[in-house]
Scaffold this active site. Structure first.
Site, short mmCIF file in Angstrom:
data_model
loop_
_atom_site.label_atom_id
_atom_site.label_comp_id
_atom_site.label_asym_id
_atom_site.label_seq_id
_atom_site.Cartn_x
_atom_site.Cartn_y
_atom_site.Cartn_z
CG HIS A 49 -106.83 -11.33 26.31
ND1 HIS A 49 -105.98 -12.34 25.92
CD2 HIS A 49 -106.10 -10.20 26.23
CE1 HIS A 49 -104.79 -11.83 25.63
NE2 HIS A 49 -104.84 -10.53 25.81
CG ASP A 78 -106.82 -15.63 25.25
OD1 ASP A 78 -107.80 -15.09 24.71
OD2 ASP A 78 -106.02 -15.01 25.98
CB SER A 129 -102.62 -9.77 23.29
OG SER A 129 -102.22 -9.97 24.60
#
Lengths: 713, 713
Positions: B82, B218, B646
């Site tokens: 992402h 991810d 992240s």
């Protein structure tokens, strides 16, 4: 009426524990699976459970649409809050909301009347009548077989009910193999004794429905009254508490993970012994097809209701019901796919057929042919069914037309639902229409259903429907505009005037929708006739299937219980956790602290302050389960249940009452077709939670004493 | 540019393990908490982690809005799918959807360009500049203090960036106590190397966002390139892979429950050292007030959009964003209430103040007064903020008016956001309006906000707003009708014509909404000035609060880490399960079988067939975690993270790469204010899942070799 009925049930022998956790056993089967029952932990004598008209099973009764149990010698009945909700509602009104506040009757005089149609049914007879039911049917087929069984059953019921005070029915076990006449004493003076507030009895409501972990006090206590002569009586101040033939005793302690548990109740309908083809059709056609149509109807109502607040209000209930249906069908489909039910059933049936004898095989092939034949028109049958169930004005017109026709015959020959005793119900429905109808929504719903119908192949369509609605969407639009522009049935007085004519068998004032109903009725009756013929044929043929299946299970060392059909059943197993998905594990007991965690102060998560205070102060008395360090609220078992088991008593290894069944988990929606031990759980109120509430939070020491358990005050 | 910068950080000593699982530590703090780190299981030398410009921490870089890490000597960067999604999207288009299919570059030539503004930033300097930043500010207060810090910081940045190829910033730690200049090498030729398909990289999408158990792959691999001279360069075919100063090594095995884990990255903003009054305001006013206003705006858009499909489409994105905001604020509120954060912070602060010295106390009282003063207008400030952020045409008018004013000054003196380099962004926003605007919705939103504004007490209202919008709902309706009936700004060409005038500092063609903006702007600027004065004052006063807090923690034997502010931090802890609610327990590792359980075949649960096939065949190679009997997908730790983390690498006790951080659980949304060890978890991709995918499912043996791990092919 005889209190004792000879019960002669010869089922199959049980061997070992192959299916120990699965089964809605008939009481008469329990001695045969006694070894399994004992191996699971039961400490009583399985033989004592064999007769449902003797203690302890005769303490288990039907209440409302669910189950209940006598819990005192003076007629106290324990059932679910949601099963007794109508009784609580009946006593609420202007300035008094007992649903919201709950109710504790301080003494017998304060016990409040139930709604007049509320009943407690005590099973007093369970009698094998297979011979009499099938005597006339032998040698017949199809519709004739159906009619013969129907006539014999009606005669058996009439003969039984002639004694008075009882409700009788004839039920088939093993799908046409055995028939039993059930006699139930009908107690009709029922009173409200103890109900917790909504914020306890229905804590979590729809949001928590089907969910675990759960924190609901879903219980209510009622009391059954009879006349001074001990016989059922209409409500009266002279009545006295009913002395039940037996009652269940509350356990002093409770259960923890792994402990034995058993449950008795009246489960509704299951389909576990259906053929492989029926499993296949359910998973690969019916459930997806139902979800597709329901979702289309949902979208239709939502689109028609956008920007139309009045229509949204009128269709709120139908919309909620459609969404609930779609959700349940989706859950059932997911569950059957997860359990690989179609493949397993097919393999199982292949083995069974390979072992079956020639006579059975011939009948089974005929059964399979009958099922396949019905499938040829399944798309049409599904859509036509929704035409009646999902409309208001069209349904009213069809009902009026059918009522007019049936009323031309003597009452006893009329179809069920159209007899004199049904007139009140029909009138009520005709009045209801007003609150739930908007012409633009009904025509939109019909367009959704009928454009689908128009696309069906010729072989599935009906000439009457084609003639009435046209063959194209454009023709349909013109028809609907004409029908709903011209009908007077949208007005209550117009409907009721026609109802008066129809119930008298007279012709009704003309109306475009009544003309339509008259044009469609011959086609609908043909479908009904075909259905009855098919049911008769399958009633005739399924016993061979069951015979082969029972033999096949015997080879596998497994006993067979009949599919559930609202007769009394017993299930046994244990308190068990649930691992429904990867990395998720649910413990089998919830704690009162979980109530506080969920509490938002807004319904449905608005626990009453007295409850929150008692938890905060840890005023837990003797009700703590050591394994969880708190008062248990609900618990989870692997017991085998379905709709109708609401209110079933849960017993420990000594047969003492430890829980009250009230729900299942979401993962087990598909258990009506297949019991998957990995996912099937039942959800119960822990009796320690009930006793704690009655002792500490909304005290009723007099009731605790009547229940034979300690009270702190 | 110097690769080595003297880092002189004197924080507080660490004692014991009091807060072993909480903390976003500055690397320089790690030697001080070395005992805790070793006690938790770290096997390396904590001193080696102290300098973020040396190995291994200089392998941890900023990528997009998140974090990443070099994982090969030839510039391979591992980050989240992402975080790199824009790069994948940039390479998709007509006939090629790399988001959907994923991408495996067969060799270096097949590596695809990133969007031109995509950067990888390597931290090369972290320099204490407190003296220079505060030199001019000393003795000043309020707005003067703010301006002095702002000027000094701008000068430090300009001086630093003059060397070229670097991006510099000045960041404060401990809220005004310390200031650091961060120097980051700006790599601007980034290429796409390996991305899994959407059905792996974003499996579960919004539905699984914030959820555990999780089953997302991810991750994405990029490669940084530089010019042949080794310096950052614009994208070019002549460029060569960047040789990072260090890279992380992939572990051969993985983690199981209880194992030590640590993580490095660039967490965004936390509020953990805010005052008790600010905690109280956040829980008891700000979060509920924000939820109330957002929910009112949501209801407004939904009501205005009912029966108006066009408006629904135009506002779909704003509606989604409002719902997301309401959900997050609700989650934060729930979490802070669950953790009893207000009471705990208040008790903690009381203890701190009782122990604080006189100098600190005086400043803390002044800080508290400044915070309280700001609260006096909080309702107004909240509503006025939404006036700009939740409208399209009014926002455009305010922007144009401000742009006109700022453009009259020399570029360097203009407010940030209105300089020449911002013109492209403003123009883009002015064009966007068209797709997201409907006059009936905007006026309804304004009515929702301004009727609330009208009800505020006199002391909170602004004369300019009262004059412009009237004092009653009726007056407001008339104003809105006149404004939106008369404005031409609904037309793109009209907006752009005025943009051309405004950017040149010229007067614009008159328009009712521009007249409104001109009338409101003086009031809005007063609010902005007040905010800057308040920020300056609090920047001056908070260091005393931090000083007292650090001393108080020292008494408690606890070290203090500064609130997160996008600088590099390290957290350590362990793999840990989660018991978020009564009777619910989540295991800390998920298995690939869980992907199949969730798979519906429809996005976002549509795992690619090659993945499903590999799972069905159990082609698991050497990637099985024995504790779960399968390939692990994601795992859960108690590491301390927030937005910006992240893509953070997760390391084992030997400093080897075992996981990739990508999300937190829902229960920890409130961790930006309070770390509650019962609920705070971080969610990571298990590197065994990544390696298995690269080995077995979408093979890239050449990349596995570059990563230094075995490849079966």
């Amino acid at each position: 009426m005889s209190r004792r009925t000879a019960v002669a049930v010869a089922f199959v022998l049980a061997c070992g524990s192959a299916a120990a956790d699965e089964g809605m056993w008939l009481p008469a089967q329990l001695p045969e699976i006694a070894d399994s029952l004992r191996a699971a932990g039961y400490q009583g004598d399985p033989a004592e459970l064999a007769d449902l008209t003797r203690a302890p099973l005769n303490a288990v009764v039907r209440v409302g649409g669910g189950t209940g149990a006598f819990v005192s010698p003076e007629g106290l009945v324990l059932t679910n809050h949601h099963v007794a909700l109508g009784v609580v509602q009946y006593n609420s009104g202007e300035g008094r909301d007992l649903i919201e506040t709950g109710y504790v009757a301080a003494d017998r005089h304060a016990e409040l009347p139930a709604n007049p149609d509320y009943r407690v049914l005590v099973t007093t007879g369970f009698e094998n009548v297979t011979g009499r039911v099938l005597a006339e049917a032998q040698g017949r087929t199809g519709r004739d077989y159906y009619d013969a069984v129907d006539r014999a059953s009606k005669a058996l019921v009439a003969e039984c009910e002639a004694q008075g005070d009882v409700r009788c029915s004839v039920e088939t076990l093993f799908h046409g193999r055995d028939f039993y006449r059930v006699t139930q004493l009908e107690l009709r003076d029922i009173r409200l004794v103890y109900a917790p507030p909504r914020g306890i009895g229905n804590y979590g409501d729809e949001i928590d429905n089907f969910m675990w972990p759960r924190h609901s006090g879903d219980f209510t206590l009622l009391r059954a009254y009879v006349g001074p002569d001990g016989r059922p009586a209409d409500p009266s101040a002279d009545n006295v508490p009913y002395a039940p033939p037996s009652h269940l005793r509350l356990a002093r302690d409770g259960l923890a993970e792994g402990d034995f548990a058993m449950l008795a109740g009246y489960p509704g309908i299951t389909y576990r012994h259906r053929t492989a083809a029926e499993f296949d059709e359910q998973v690969n056609w019916r459930l997806p097809a139902q979800v597709e149509v329901l979702d289309a109807l949902i979208a239709t109502i939502e689109a028609a209701g956008a920007g139309n607040a009045d229509a949204r209000t009128r269709y709120a209930s139908q919309l909620a019901s459609l969404k609930n249906g779609s959700k349940r069908f989706t859950g059932e489909l997911e569950g059957l796919l997860r359990s690989d039910a179609v493949r397993e059933r097919a393999e199982d049936e292949r083995g069974m057929l390979a072992a079956a004898d020639g006579t059975d095989l011939a009948a089974i092939r005929a059964l399979q042919a009958s099922i396949a034949a019905a499938s040829a028109q399944r798309e049409r049958d599904l859509l036509v069914g929704y035409l009646g169930s999902q409309t208001q004005l069209l349904r009213a017109a069809l009902t009026l037309e059918r009522l007019r026709m049936e009323s031309a015959r003597p009452d006893a020959e009329r179809e069920r639902g159209y007899q004199a005793r049904d007139h009140g119900l029909i009138e009520g429905q005709l009045r209801q229409v007003q609150r739930r109808y908007a012409p633009e929504v009904e025509t939109a719903l019909l367009r959704t259903l009928l454009t689908r119908y128009q696309r069906l192949p010729d072989a599935q369509r009906l000439p009457e429907l084609d003639a009435a609605f046209g063959r194209t969407p454009e023709a349909l639009d013109a028809v609907l505009a004409r029908l709903y522009g011209g009908t007077a049935l949208g007005t209550e007085a117009e409907r009721l005037a026609r109802f008066e004519a129809a119930r008298a068998g007279r012709g009704m004032e003309p109306d475009p929708l009544l003309d339509l109903a008259a044009a469609l009725t011959p086609a609908l009756q043909r479908l009904e006739d075909a259905r009855k013929a098919r049911e008769g044929e399958q009633l005739r043929l399924r016993p061979a299937y069951m015979h082969a299946l029972v033999a096949w299970r015997r080879q596998q060392g497994r006993a067979v219980y009949p599919d559930a059909n609202r007769t009394l059943r017993v299930s046994y197993g244990r308190v068990e956790s649930l691992a429904p998905r990867d990395a998720v594990r649910y413990a089998p007991l919830t704690r009162v602290e979980g109530i506080v965690e969920k509490n938002t102060g807004k319904a449905p998560f608005d626990a009453p302050q007295p409850l929150l205070d008692a938890i905060a102060a840890r005023r837990f008395g003797d009700y703590v389960e050591p394994a969880i360090g708190s008062v248990p609220v609900n618990f989870l078992t692997n017991l085998d249940t379905t709709g109708g088991n609401s209110g079933s008593p849960v017993l420990n290894a000594r047969g003492e009452l430890v829980g009250l069944n009230f729900d299942s988990n979401w993962e087990s929606v598909s258990a009506s077709w297949k019991f998957d031990p990995r996912y099937k759980r039942a959800i119960h109120v822990d009796m320690r939670y009930m006793r704690w509430l009655m002792d500490e939070v909304y005290p009723a020491p007099h009731l605790l004493r009547e229940l034979g358990v300690p009270a702190a005050r």
